[in-house]
Design a protein around this motif. Structure first.
Motif: not given
Length: 598
Positions: A586-590, A576-581
């Motif tokens: 803290a590094d801005g990466q999923p 789910p994209q919501a979970q990736i988001d």
């Protein structure tokens, strides 16, 4: 289990849900914020208050309560534990039903054209991780309690780990690569770059080693449910010898939580009647109850509330219509009594497609497997004790979803006051969700035996299942008086031309021949129970089977036109994209990686 005991148990779950689930909520992976993950739930009882046997057991019951998948918001059908969308409809056994404008996100799922933003995937993910959070919280609290004996502690821990294994199994077969979070995990933003099969195995093995054979409450898992689930985990990984060994033990020695030895019940249809469930065929059921005093259907199969004939005594909603492809699968040879594995869609079973309920119609007169009419509601055939199915009058849009209705989920008119719940705009039922039943174990064992070369043993297991289906006492009967279905059955008149026989050793002459027949038997026995898509994927035949289905069924109904299974992509649903988001660090990466092809 007696109905009053079941009702008492489910009321207890409801009570515990209200009181104790907010405790230790820090591992929940839902639509929560980072702030929620770091702060204790407001108004929750502290650990020192409930770190005792009673508190641990209440949290454990809360972990059982999450099995219904209805605790995360959205439509309960999006996370329904029977996987009617993701396993049955996506597996070609049924159309979504209703009409195209109703729940259109399902159409995208079953045609394999959806994207990671489809909210159904997110709610299914959240429901499973909600259950995992509750099991982890139980294990954390158990480690703090000081008034629990070693024996009781093992039982409680093993139940929690059984449930966690179940929730992760659901995630694994749906999404494949998912993050593992257990009671020792501090940061819930874990990557999904490690295969979790060994962890699932370890949970079920621990449960098998530490659970008792019987439980005081039938709804609790016992050691043999854990053994069966461990065998299923082996089978999904193609560890056939390991699966063969443990399934043999389950078949020879297994008992249900009440201590009754596993066996097929005499009548196939009794697996789908709330009045006689929790029986010798029950390996693990999700317990449901109607009219529990909550004025809701939260404990009454809420995930299946859409799946009743439209404009009928059931009120709503016309979803979950069996496919013509499934119906044709139940044709049998009039001489051998065996199904046609390859050409079953030729000379289709007659339907009332395009015919109004006022027009005359004569049902199909060819030979059929009797399980058809306990699985599918079709025109002119008794729909339990509700009279004969009238056809189009109970179908919302034939051209879209076809002419049929589901049946395994339907309660009986004679006992509707007990086993149906009318507290909502659509019905609830007391029918349990059958996660694993003994017929499923026999067919999984047959599969393992065939791969191991024990074709005679595999044949015996399959024929046990077929012999139960062939019991004439279990055939659907005609009613004495259609205007008075309560009058009873005609003992000398079956509802259709039923013919079913055993396979012979010649039919199991090679591993490939045996597996073909075992695969088809699973379709006949377990249809509309949420298994089909996941079976097709693990067998490696999803592409050819489902694309053939789209071609055939798409010429009959409009709902699946444009569907296409894409190998290398469609075997698993998107993360789910919501979970990736939510997994962005803290590094801005999923930390979560999307599945291939999405």
């Amino acid at each position: 289990m007696m109905m009053n005991n079941k009702l008492k148990y489910m009321k207890f779950i409801k009570q515990i849900n209200r009181l104790f689930i907010p405790v230790l909520a820090s591992l929940w992976l839902g639509s929560c914020t980072d702030n929620y993950l770091e702060q204790p739930a407001l108004g929750a009882l502290s650990e020192d208050v409930i770190a005792n046997k009673d508190g641990v057991d209440k949290l454990l019951i809360g972990a059982y309560a999450a099995l219904d998948g209805a605790s995360v918001g959205g439509g309960a059908w999006e996370s329904s534990p029977d996987n009617w969308i993701y396993g049955t409809v996506a597996g070609g056994e049924a159309s979504k039903g209703s009409f195209g404008g109703d729940q259109p996100a399902i159409d995208q799922i079953v045609k394999f054209i959806s994207n990671p933003s489809n909210g159904f995937y997110n709610n299914k993910w959240r429901a499973a991780y909600e259950g995992i959070s509750r099991t982890n919280n139980t294990l954390k609290l158990l480690a703090l309690a000081t008034d629990i004996s070693e024996e009781d502690g093992k039982n409680l821990a093993a139940q929690a780990r059984f449930l966690r294994g179940h929730y992760y199994f659901e995630l694994k077969k749906m999404f494949n690569m998912v993050p593992w979070i257990d009671e020792t995990t501090e940061d819930p933003k874990q990557p999904n770059n490690v295969d979790i099969w060994p962890n699932i195995e370890a949970d079920f093995q621990f449960a098998f080693d530490n659970l008792p054979a019987t439980q005081d409450d039938f709804g609790r898992a016992n050691k043999w449910a854990a053994a069966a689930y461990l065998g299923k985990s082996y089978l999904y990984q193609k560890k056939f010898m390991e699966a063969k060994t443990i399934f043999t033990e389950v078949i020879n020695s297994g008992v249900n939580p009440g201590g009754v030895k596993y066996a097929l019940i005499d009548r196939f249809s009794d697996n789908f009647d709330a009045a006689v469930e929790n029986n010798s065929e029950t390996v693990f059921d999700i317990q449901m109850v109607a009219n529990d005093g909550t004025s809701s259907i939260a404990n009454s199969n809420q995930g299946g509330m859409l799946n009743f004939p439209y404009n009928s005594p059931f009120r709503c909603c016309g979803f979950y219509q069996p496919s013509q492809d499934l119906v044709n699968s139940y044709k049998t040879d009039p001489v051998t009594g065996l199904p046609d594995l390859t050409s079953y869609n030729q000379n289709a079973v007659k339907s009332d497609m395009g015919i109004t309920s006022d027009d005359p119609f004569t049902p199909y007169t060819g030979t059929l497997d009797p399980r058809l009419d306990w699985t599918v509601g079709r025109r002119g055939v008794p729909y339990h004790d509700w009279g004969k199915h009238p056809g189009a009058a109970w179908v919302r849009e034939q051209t879209y979803g076809g002419p049929y209705a589901p049946k395994k989920n339907i309660y009986w008119q004679a006992t509707q006051d007990i086993y149906s719940d009318q507290s909502s705009w659509a019905p609830g039922t007391a029918l349990n969700v059958r996660v694993i039943r003994f017929a499923d174990v026999l067919l999984m064992a047959a599969e393992a035996e065939a791969h191991a070369g024990s074709l005679d043993v595999a044949l015996g297991y399959v024929n046990k299942v077929r012999q139960r289906a062939a019991n004439p006492d279990g055939f659907l009967k005609e009613y004495i008086d259609d205007n008075d279905p309560m009058a009873g059955f005609k003992e000398t008149s079956t509802a259709a031309n039923y013919t079913i026989s055993d396979y012979t050793m010649a039919d199991f002459g090679s591993k490939e021949m045996a597996l073909d027949r075992i695969y088809f038997e699973r379709k006949l026995e377990l249809a509309m129970e949420g298994h089909r898509f996941f079976d097709l994927v693990r067998w490696g035949i999803a592409e050819q089977t489902l694309n053939a289905y789209f071609d055939y069924q798409g010429a009959i109904t409009t709902d699946v036109r444009g569907g296409k299974f894409i190998p290398g992509k469609s075997e698993y649903y998107p993360i789910p994209q919501a979970q990736i988001d939510l997994s962005v660090g803290a590094d801005g990466q999923p930390t979560l990686t999307q599945n291939p092809g999405y």
